[in-house]
Design an enzyme around this catalytic site. Sequence first.
Site, mmCIF file in Angstrom:
data_model
loop_
_atom_site.group_PDB
_atom_site.id
_atom_site.type_symbol
_atom_site.label_atom_id
_atom_site.label_comp_id
_atom_site.label_asym_id
_atom_site.label_seq_id
_atom_site.Cartn_x
_atom_site.Cartn_y
_atom_site.Cartn_z
ATOM 1 N N ARG A 132 0.848 -1.185 0.000
ATOM 2 C CA ARG A 132 0.000 0.000 0.000
ATOM 3 C C ARG A 132 0.885 1.237 0.000
ATOM 4 O O ARG A 132 1.870 1.316 0.731
ATOM 5 C CB ARG A 132 -0.946 0.019 1.211
ATOM 6 C CG ARG A 132 -2.090 -0.984 1.134
ATOM 7 C CD ARG A 132 -3.079 -0.608 0.028
ATOM 8 N NE ARG A 132 -4.188 -1.563 -0.080
ATOM 9 C CZ ARG A 132 -4.230 -2.580 -0.934
ATOM 10 N NH1 ARG A 132 -3.182 -2.806 -1.721
ATOM 11 N NH2 ARG A 132 -5.275 -3.364 -0.994
ATOM 12 N N GLU A 186 -2.343 7.245 -5.505
ATOM 13 C CA GLU A 186 -2.492 6.582 -6.795
ATOM 14 C C GLU A 186 -3.906 6.668 -7.357
ATOM 15 O O GLU A 186 -4.096 6.527 -8.573
ATOM 16 C CB GLU A 186 -2.064 5.122 -6.711
ATOM 17 C CG GLU A 186 -2.965 4.249 -5.869
ATOM 18 C CD GLU A 186 -2.496 2.793 -5.863
ATOM 19 O OE1 GLU A 186 -3.295 1.932 -6.243
ATOM 20 O OE2 GLU A 186 -1.337 2.528 -5.482
ATOM 21 N N HIS A 189 0.442 -0.346 -10.082
ATOM 22 C CA HIS A 189 -0.371 -1.281 -9.300
ATOM 23 C C HIS A 189 -0.774 -2.482 -10.152
ATOM 24 O O HIS A 189 -1.955 -2.844 -10.256
ATOM 25 C CB HIS A 189 -1.621 -0.589 -8.744
ATOM 26 C CG HIS A 189 -2.147 -1.259 -7.506
ATOM 27 N ND1 HIS A 189 -2.558 -0.555 -6.396
ATOM 28 C CD2 HIS A 189 -2.328 -2.558 -7.193
ATOM 29 C CE1 HIS A 189 -2.973 -1.399 -5.471
ATOM 30 N NE2 HIS A 189 -2.841 -2.629 -5.942
#
Length: 333
Positions: free
Chosen positions: A242, A271, A303
């Site tokens: 994270r 993000e 990601h």
Amino acid sequence: MKKKIAFFSTQDYDRHVFDAALKSSVSNQTKDMDITYFEHTLCASTAPLCQGFDVVVAFVNDDLNAKTIEILASCKVKHIALRCAGFNNVDISAAEAANIRVSRVPAYSPETVAEHTIALILTLNRNTHKAYNRVREGNFQLNGLMGFTLHNKTVGIVGTGKIGKAVIRILRGFGCKVLCCDPFEDETVKDLGASYVDIETLFSESTIISLHCPLTEDSNHMINEASLQKMQDGVMLINTSRGGLVDDTALINGLKRRKIGYLGLDVYERESELFFTDRSHEIIQDDNFQRLITFPNVLVTGHQGFFTAEALNEIAHVTLDNIINGNNTVVLD
């Protein structure tokens, strides 16, 4: 009566995988699912679209804060089905107060993220991304491409859940010494040949540090100016968990003074404003992100650690099963 499901932050691959999962499901209840796909994120401004829906399916960058949940409750939504493992983007207390169930996919193909972690390590170390571009341009010089041998190097793993353990298995195959830190020690991790130590020892003795822990109040910005000072000069830092685990301002300072020798990120704290969208024709307004990607020893992926066919298929089936059977419900400690 059909169960109406609103699916947010949808990409083409989401539609393909979930539609295939619906067709292949043996449960008769999937035939009673009526899914509407929305491309945009779920937040307070888009939550009114959920009027008349029973379930919303959300992703990591959807903002399920108290206001969003209040609107979902007024729309009679009964279930937030997260198609991801983390739930730090959900106000769980607000959901509980609104009597909205929250489910997630607690574990899906941990090897998927683990392998991406190793890919970041190897790419940063051996400069394969730079070599690829050089060779395509007819440049076969090796200057600037020197790496180091992983064998016998000490790697620190913060968090020894399923993904952390998968990373350890791979690293032990490379012949690395692995140090771990986790509030809950796992005997199977020790059986792999890894050792549990306190976080200060892990920071000070590791050539590579990789984060595999959830984002909580305690872990928020665990990588900061103070923790970086405890690390070796030139440390390699990897984060596939994270974005909020690291303070990006501290990262920039650490890179500038060469405390951080290599940085691999698959996640970023802000993000939700960047990832999963083509922004190649935009001027990105996040100055810290723009500064990070200017460093030659920084590798950022958007990601994609979870992004394999196997993992997406498992996510789809578990999410649908959660909707049908009420599994994997998030509860307050």
